[in-house]
Design a protein around this motif. Sequence first.
Motif, PDB file in Angstrom:
ATOM      1  N   GLY A 128       0.804  -1.219   0.000  1.00 16.34           N
ATOM      2  CA  GLY A 128       0.000   0.000   0.000  1.00 16.34           C
ATOM      3  C   GLY A 128       0.835   1.266   0.000  1.00 16.34           C
ATOM      4  N   GLY A 184       1.496   1.471  -3.984  1.00 13.46           N
ATOM      5  CA  GLY A 184       0.393   1.604  -4.927  1.00 13.46           C
ATOM      6  C   GLY A 184      -0.893   1.078  -4.309  1.00 13.46           C
ATOM      7  N   PRO A 185      -2.024   1.271  -5.014  1.00 15.52           N
ATOM      8  CA  PRO A 185      -3.307   0.829  -4.481  1.00 15.52           C
ATOM      9  C   PRO A 185      -3.348  -0.693  -4.311  1.00 15.52           C
ATOM     10  CG  PRO A 185      -3.623   2.286  -6.363  1.00 15.52           C
ATOM     11  CD  PRO A 185      -2.163   1.949  -6.293  1.00 15.52           C
ATOM     12  N   ARG A 245      -3.588   2.884  -0.138  1.00 15.43           N
ATOM     13  CA  ARG A 245      -2.940   3.512  -1.291  1.00 15.43           C
ATOM     14  C   ARG A 245      -2.125   4.707  -0.828  1.00 15.43           C
ATOM     15  NH1 ARG A 245      -6.237   8.002  -3.549  1.00 15.43           N
ATOM     16  NH2 ARG A 245      -8.237   7.963  -2.522  1.00 15.43           N
TER      17      ARG A 245
END
Length: 141
Positions: free
Chosen positions: A61, A64-65, A74
């Motif tokens: 996280g 990135g998402p 995210r």
Amino acid sequence: MKPRVHKSLVVQLQAGGTGRFTVLAHLTYDAGDPFAVTAVFGHDGHVLARWRLDREMLAEGLRGPVGIGDVRLRPVATGMWQELRIDLLGDVRPDGGRHHAVVYAWAPAVAAFLRESREAVPPGREEVPVDDVLAEILAAG
């Protein structure tokens, strides 16, 4: 004795359409539960919520998402400020919607906590006492 890592962070919580307000987050990694991080959120000495998060998902996280269930993470950048956004979806409300809270944590502090947890138990070196778990399950049945 199994390694344990603990870090308290000041984070911001946003819930129910309100603005952000400051709460404490106590992150704990315990080698006895090697794939999880326990996050306890509190304010004025009261526990607001307790969540068990996947350690690797928490690390992902930051980059990135990630997440499609009750926990979604995210990275968020606001100027030079780097945050980890943690969306927590709770129980269903009477109106059919779900309780939803968002926690914003300073990403470098979360990354430092994860580094310490990896020093305690490197990824791939986690040990799960499968025999003990199975015995406990069978004894309960």
